[in-house]
Design a protein around this motif. Structure first.
Motif, PDB file in Angstrom:
ATOM      1  N   PRO A  96       0.838  -1.210   0.000  1.00  0.00           N
ATOM      2  CA  PRO A  96       0.000   0.000   0.000  1.00  0.00           C
ATOM      3  C   PRO A  96       0.870   1.256   0.000  1.00  0.00           C
ATOM      4  N   GLU A 100      -2.597   5.836  -0.974  1.00  0.00           N
ATOM      5  CA  GLU A 100      -3.712   4.908  -0.745  1.00  0.00           C
ATOM      6  C   GLU A 100      -4.109   4.891   0.731  1.00  0.00           C
ATOM      7  N   SER A 103      -5.952   8.066   1.619  1.00  0.00           N
ATOM      8  CA  SER A 103      -7.289   8.159   1.029  1.00  0.00           C
ATOM      9  C   SER A 103      -8.277   7.156   1.641  1.00  0.00           C
ATOM     10  N   ASN A 104      -7.810   6.305   2.535  1.00  0.00           N
ATOM     11  CA  ASN A 104      -8.675   5.324   3.182  1.00  0.00           C
ATOM     12  C   ASN A 104      -9.236   5.920   4.481  1.00  0.00           C
ATOM     13  N   LYS A 106     -10.703   4.656   6.896  1.00  0.00           N
ATOM     14  CA  LYS A 106     -10.441   3.823   8.072  1.00  0.00           C
ATOM     15  C   LYS A 106      -9.060   4.088   8.672  1.00  0.00           C
ATOM     16  N   SER A 108      -7.600   7.299   8.667  1.00  0.00           N
ATOM     17  CA  SER A 108      -7.427   8.754   8.778  1.00  0.00           C
ATOM     18  C   SER A 108      -6.716   9.187  10.062  1.00  0.00           C
ATOM     19  N   GLU A 130      -6.487  -3.439   8.551  1.00  0.00           N
ATOM     20  CA  GLU A 130      -6.863  -2.754   7.314  1.00  0.00           C
ATOM     21  C   GLU A 130      -5.683  -2.652   6.352  1.00  0.00           C
ATOM     22  N   MET A 134      -5.360  -4.289   2.652  1.00  0.00           N
ATOM     23  CA  MET A 134      -4.979  -3.511   1.473  1.00  0.00           C
ATOM     24  C   MET A 134      -3.764  -4.113   0.770  1.00  0.00           C
TER      25      MET A 134
END
Length: 141
Positions: A96, A100, A103-104, A106, A108, A130, A134
């Motif tokens: 990742p 990416e 922009s997720n 979850k 932030s 997470e 990814m």
């Protein structure tokens, strides 16, 4: 178990270089930031972490394991600085990127997003799962 993220500039010390160290691993030396040092002091043998290529690549490329608890950093005589040893566990199949991750939603609140300059960071269990998802690491270790 706790989870972490270790940042390294690949032109100085890359994921491939860590993998070549094998089970012996590598002292995570040279860290001169109190927060990063305190994070290493909190680590236990067996804790897992992400290996992140900074400056070049800007992605999570591997998973590491803490193989030796905090001890004096061999690169200095200053007793304030300590480090851990880590060893490579496995590649992340689809690394990742920072974009990416940013922009997720979850992720932030992830330290990688919020505290971008910190070289050794904590990762929550939810963030760990997470990022593993990814990166194609299934199931998350």
């Amino acid at each position: 178990m706790h989870y972490w993220l270790f940042k390294s500039e690949p032109d100085s010390f890359s994921w491939e270089m860590l993998k070549k160290k094998g089970r012996a691993g590598q002292e995570w030396d040279g860290v001169r930031n109190y927060t990063a040092r305190n994070n290493m002091r909190a680590m236990k043998v067996g804790d897992l972490g992400f290996f992140y290529h900074s400056n070049e690549g800007l992605n999570i490329v591997g998973i590491v394991e803490v193989s030796k608890p905090a001890h004096p950093d061999s690169t200095t005589d200053d007793p304030r600085w300590e480090c851990v040893d880590i060893r490579a566990v496995r590649d992340v199949p689809t690394p990742p990127t920072l974009n990416e991750i940013k922009s997720n939603p979850k992720l932030s609140e992830m330290a990688l997003v919020k505290l971008s300059r910190l070289s050794v960071q904590p990762v929550t269990l939810a963030e760990w799962k997470e990022v593993c998802r990814m990166g194609g690491v299934d199931p998350a270790p």
